[in-house]
Design a protein around this motif. Structure first.
Motif, PDB file in Angstrom:
ATOM      1  N   SER A  18       0.824  -1.221   0.000  1.00 11.75           N
ATOM      2  CA  SER A  18       0.000   0.000   0.000  1.00 11.75           C
ATOM      3  C   SER A  18       0.857   1.270   0.000  1.00 11.75           C
ATOM      4  N   ALA A  19       1.947   1.280   0.736  1.00 10.29           N
ATOM      5  CA  ALA A  19       2.817   2.471   0.740  1.00 10.29           C
ATOM      6  C   ALA A  19       3.425   2.690  -0.642  1.00 10.29           C
ATOM      7  N   TRP A  20       3.844   1.611  -1.276  1.00  8.60           N
ATOM      8  CA  TRP A  20       4.425   1.722  -2.618  1.00  8.60           C
ATOM      9  C   TRP A  20       3.380   2.214  -3.619  1.00  8.60           C
ATOM     10  N   GLN A  21       2.147   1.741  -3.491  1.00  8.99           N
ATOM     11  CA  GLN A  21       1.091   2.136  -4.409  1.00  8.99           C
ATOM     12  C   GLN A  21       0.785   3.634  -4.328  1.00  8.99           C
ATOM     13  N   GLN A  22       1.120   4.250  -3.213  1.00  7.83           N
ATOM     14  CA  GLN A  22       0.871   5.685  -3.047  1.00  7.83           C
ATOM     15  C   GLN A  22       1.980   6.544  -3.677  1.00  7.83           C
ATOM     16  N   MET A  23       3.054   5.892  -4.104  1.00  5.67           N
ATOM     17  CA  MET A  23       4.175   6.626  -4.687  1.00  5.67           C
ATOM     18  C   MET A  23       3.798   7.141  -6.080  1.00  5.67           C
ATOM     19  N   TRP A  32      14.371  10.307  -6.116  1.00  6.75           N
ATOM     20  CA  TRP A  32      13.720   9.822  -4.900  1.00  6.75           C
ATOM     21  C   TRP A  32      14.361  10.427  -3.669  1.00  6.75           C
ATOM     22  N   ASN A  33      13.524  10.834  -2.726  1.00  8.89           N
ATOM     23  CA  ASN A  33      14.041  11.269  -1.437  1.00  8.89           C
ATOM     24  C   ASN A  33      14.249  10.030  -0.562  1.00  8.89           C
ATOM     25  N   LYS A  34      14.655  10.239   0.685  1.00  7.21           N
ATOM     26  CA  LYS A  34      14.934   9.110   1.576  1.00  7.21           C
ATOM     27  C   LYS A  34      13.733   8.191   1.762  1.00  7.21           C
ATOM     28  N   GLU A  35      12.583   8.782   1.970  1.00  9.43           N
ATOM     29  CA  GLU A  35      11.369   7.992   2.192  1.00  9.43           C
ATOM     30  C   GLU A  35      11.004   7.191   0.943  1.00  9.43           C
ATOM     31  N   GLN A  36      11.077   7.826  -0.207  1.00 10.93           N
ATOM     32  CA  GLN A  36      10.750   7.146  -1.456  1.00 10.93           C
ATOM     33  C   GLN A  36      11.710   5.981  -1.708  1.00 10.93           C
ATOM     34  N   LYS A  37      12.993   6.199  -1.431  1.00 12.50           N
ATOM     35  CA  LYS A  37      13.969   5.119  -1.587  1.00 12.50           C
ATOM     36  C   LYS A  37      13.633   3.961  -0.658  1.00 12.50           C
ATOM     37  N   ALA A  38      13.334   4.272   0.586  1.00 12.71           N
ATOM     38  CA  ALA A  38      13.027   3.228   1.567  1.00 12.71           C
ATOM     39  C   ALA A  38      11.812   2.405   1.134  1.00 12.71           C
ATOM     40  N   VAL A  39      10.769   3.083   0.687  1.00 13.31           N
ATOM     41  CA  VAL A  39       9.546   2.383   0.264  1.00 13.31           C
ATOM     42  C   VAL A  39       9.828   1.511  -0.957  1.00 13.31           C
ATOM     43  N   ASN A  40      10.515   2.057  -1.930  1.00 16.70           N
ATOM     44  CA  ASN A  40      10.782   1.315  -3.157  1.00 16.70           C
ATOM     45  C   ASN A  40      11.730   0.146  -2.937  1.00 16.70           C
ATOM     46  N   TYR A  41      12.722   0.304  -2.092  1.00 16.19           N
ATOM     47  CA  TYR A  41      13.641  -0.809  -1.841  1.00 16.19           C
ATOM     48  C   TYR A  41      13.000  -1.865  -0.954  1.00 16.19           C
ATOM     49  N   ALA A  42      12.103  -1.467  -0.081  1.00 15.45           N
ATOM     50  CA  ALA A  42      11.425  -2.437   0.788  1.00 15.45           C
ATOM     51  C   ALA A  42      10.416  -3.284   0.019  1.00 15.45           C
ATOM     52  N   PRO A  85      16.354  -0.261  -8.832  1.00 12.60           N
ATOM     53  CA  PRO A  85      17.502   0.611  -8.498  1.00 12.60           C
ATOM     54  C   PRO A  85      17.743   1.744  -9.489  1.00 12.60           C
ATOM     55  N   THR A  86      17.355   1.535 -10.728  1.00 12.07           N
ATOM     56  CA  THR A  86      17.537   2.579 -11.752  1.00 12.07           C
ATOM     57  C   THR A  86      16.188   2.973 -12.347  1.00 12.07           C
TER      58      THR A  86
END
Length: 114
Positions: A18-23, A32-42, A85-86
């Protein structure tokens, strides 16, 4: 008989991502900022696990077409994870294809249950 498990897997995947779907899918990874990176990598391991679950359910269905669609969806999902990652906005087509295929199977489940 695999339809309820398929629907449950899709529902669970929706909750877990759900968090990723909100991106915003129009933002490339270089921005990507820190939060966006964290969500996408998780979300990568969640997506890979889901891909494996779909393949498993496809095998359990004893339906060659269903199995092929499950495998196709899983491969598109894994390709998307590889691209994370890219990530560029065009990579989102991989996730969309994976979703469309898996929800097509869900639609077929609904059709045969009516």
């Amino acid at each position: 008989s695999t339809c309820p498990d398929w629907k449950a897997a899709l529902d669970e995947f929706g909750k877990q991502t759900s968090a990723w779907q909100q991106m915003d899918p129009n933002v490339p990874s270089i921005y990507w900022n820190k939060e966006q990176k964290a969500v996408n990598y998780a979300v990568g391991p969640v997506m890979n696990s889901f891909a494996g679950k779909l393949e498993q359910l496809g095998r359990q269905s004893d339906n060659a077409v269903w199995q092929d669609l499950a495998n196709l969806s899983a491969q598109y999902r894994r390709a998307f994870v590889t691209a994370l990652p890219t990530y560029a906005p065009t990579d989102n087509h991989l996730a969309n294809a994976a979703n469309f295929v898996s929800t097509t199977v869900l639609g077929a489940c609904v059709a045969v249950s009516e």
